[in-house]
Design a protein around this motif. Sequence first.
Motif, mmCIF file in Angstrom:
data_model
loop_
_atom_site.group_PDB
_atom_site.id
_atom_site.type_symbol
_atom_site.label_atom_id
_atom_site.label_comp_id
_atom_site.label_asym_id
_atom_site.label_seq_id
_atom_site.Cartn_x
_atom_site.Cartn_y
_atom_site.Cartn_z
ATOM 1 N N CYS A 13 41.774 51.313 32.800
ATOM 2 C CA CYS A 13 41.857 50.204 33.772
ATOM 3 C C CYS A 13 41.500 48.885 33.436
ATOM 4 N N CYS A 14 40.541 49.058 32.684
ATOM 5 C CA CYS A 14 39.739 47.680 31.976
ATOM 6 C C CYS A 14 40.558 46.879 30.998
ATOM 7 N N GLN A 15 41.631 47.339 30.558
ATOM 8 C CA GLN A 15 42.646 46.662 29.711
ATOM 9 C C GLN A 15 43.467 46.171 30.670
ATOM 10 N N LEU A 16 43.072 44.576 30.664
ATOM 11 C CA LEU A 16 44.007 43.785 31.688
ATOM 12 C C LEU A 16 45.221 42.810 31.159
ATOM 13 N N ASN A 17 45.484 43.274 29.842
ATOM 14 C CA ASN A 17 46.472 42.205 29.303
ATOM 15 C C ASN A 17 47.415 41.915 30.432
ATOM 16 N N PRO A 18 47.757 40.609 30.740
ATOM 17 C CA PRO A 18 48.772 40.401 31.680
ATOM 18 C C PRO A 18 50.367 40.583 31.343
ATOM 19 N N ASP A 20 51.108 43.203 30.133
ATOM 20 C CA ASP A 20 51.285 44.630 30.533
ATOM 21 C C ASP A 20 51.657 44.851 31.927
ATOM 22 N N ARG A 21 51.445 43.642 32.660
ATOM 23 C CA ARG A 21 51.472 43.860 34.223
ATOM 24 C C ARG A 21 52.182 42.606 34.592
ATOM 25 N N PRO A 22 53.448 42.353 34.266
ATOM 26 C CA PRO A 22 54.330 41.088 34.504
ATOM 27 C C PRO A 22 54.311 40.966 36.052
ATOM 28 N N ASP A 23 54.192 41.902 36.935
ATOM 29 C CA ASP A 23 54.399 41.872 38.439
ATOM 30 C C ASP A 23 52.943 41.525 39.010
ATOM 31 N N LEU A 24 52.013 41.019 38.555
ATOM 32 C CA LEU A 24 50.518 40.919 39.125
ATOM 33 C C LEU A 24 50.782 40.038 40.520
ATOM 34 N N ASP A 25 51.706 38.751 40.109
ATOM 35 C CA ASP A 25 51.834 38.114 41.590
ATOM 36 C C ASP A 25 52.517 38.681 42.474
ATOM 37 N N SER A 26 53.116 39.687 42.608
ATOM 38 C CA SER A 26 53.628 40.350 43.551
ATOM 39 C C SER A 26 52.651 41.369 44.496
ATOM 40 N N TYR A 27 51.689 41.478 43.974
ATOM 41 C CA TYR A 27 50.501 42.463 44.779
ATOM 42 C C TYR A 27 49.139 41.614 44.753
ATOM 43 N N LEU A 28 49.092 40.542 44.115
ATOM 44 C CA LEU A 28 47.640 39.860 44.270
ATOM 45 C C LEU A 28 47.876 38.579 44.735
ATOM 46 N N SER A 29 46.988 38.200 45.608
ATOM 47 C CA SER A 29 47.201 36.827 46.211
ATOM 48 C C SER A 29 46.924 35.880 45.161
ATOM 49 N N PRO A 30 47.216 34.480 45.501
ATOM 50 C CA PRO A 30 47.073 33.371 44.389
ATOM 51 C C PRO A 30 45.520 33.361 44.080
ATOM 52 N N ASP A 31 44.647 33.589 44.853
ATOM 53 C CA ASP A 31 43.235 33.461 44.461
ATOM 54 C C ASP A 31 42.870 34.638 43.700
ATOM 55 N N GLU A 32 43.286 35.949 44.177
ATOM 56 C CA GLU A 32 43.041 37.090 43.593
ATOM 57 C C GLU A 32 43.552 36.858 42.063
ATOM 58 N N LEU A 37 42.901 36.621 36.201
ATOM 59 C CA LEU A 37 43.393 36.015 35.036
ATOM 60 C C LEU A 37 41.900 35.396 34.319
ATOM 61 N N SER A 38 40.766 35.271 35.370
ATOM 62 C CA SER A 38 39.602 34.632 34.590
ATOM 63 C C SER A 38 38.756 35.756 33.851
ATOM 64 N N LEU A 39 39.174 37.094 34.198
ATOM 65 C CA LEU A 39 38.136 38.375 33.612
ATOM 66 C C LEU A 39 39.007 38.892 32.314
ATOM 67 N N VAL A 40 40.160 38.270 32.162
ATOM 68 C CA VAL A 40 40.862 38.808 30.848
ATOM 69 C C VAL A 40 40.163 38.141 29.660
ATOM 70 N N GLY A 41 39.540 39.024 28.748
ATOM 71 C CA GLY A 41 39.102 38.245 27.520
ATOM 72 C C GLY A 41 40.399 38.021 26.570
ATOM 73 N N GLU A 42 39.720 37.501 25.332
ATOM 74 C CA GLU A 42 40.943 37.153 24.013
ATOM 75 C C GLU A 42 41.482 38.531 23.745
ATOM 76 N N ILE A 47 36.343 41.032 30.522
ATOM 77 C CA ILE A 47 35.016 40.468 29.873
ATOM 78 C C ILE A 47 33.909 41.260 30.565
ATOM 79 N N ASN A 48 33.882 42.109 31.561
ATOM 80 C CA ASN A 48 32.934 42.782 32.064
ATOM 81 C C ASN A 48 32.949 44.301 31.724
ATOM 82 N N TYR A 49 33.713 44.585 30.778
ATOM 83 C CA TYR A 49 33.903 45.990 30.116
ATOM 84 C C TYR A 49 32.926 46.111 29.168
ATOM 85 N N ASP A 50 32.166 47.058 29.170
ATOM 86 C CA ASP A 50 31.084 47.458 28.066
ATOM 87 C C ASP A 50 31.873 48.096 27.018
ATOM 88 N N HIS A 51 32.285 48.062 25.942
ATOM 89 C CA HIS A 51 32.909 48.697 25.032
ATOM 90 C C HIS A 51 32.134 49.866 24.422
#
Length: 120
Positions: A13-18, A20-32, A37-42, A47-51
């Motif tokens: 679940c920590c694999q956040l590549n947007p 892979d989830r094109p509908d994010l804006d349908s269930y997250l508020s603009p702030d969420e 997106l700020s949590l997604v690493g390169e 970025i908070n996942y300890d590999h």
Amino acid sequence: MAHWQCIQGCGACCQLNPSDRPDLDSYLSPDELAHYLSLVGEDGWCINYDHDQRRCKIYETRPDFCRVQPDTFSRMFGIDPAELDEFAIDCCEQQIAGVYGNQSEELGRFVAAVDPDPET
């Protein structure tokens, strides 16, 4: 009956590549969405996942959208609390298979954990 639960040493679940989830804006508020997106690493992982430990470094304070809870899934997806287990299991199975593969040890452990007696 199957009951959803998180398994240690997974982190799919920590694999956040947007992409892979094109509908994010349908269930997250603009702030969420901005927070997500700020949590997604390169590399597409949170970025908070300890590999090395394969776990969340901020688990206790993780955002609501990272929590499998009746109120969160009701708000984001319109899921009735009685349907949470089935919906969350399906989501996790898809995510784990997408990240690690259909024959992965992670998926096998998850399936065994959520339904240890598939005959019932």
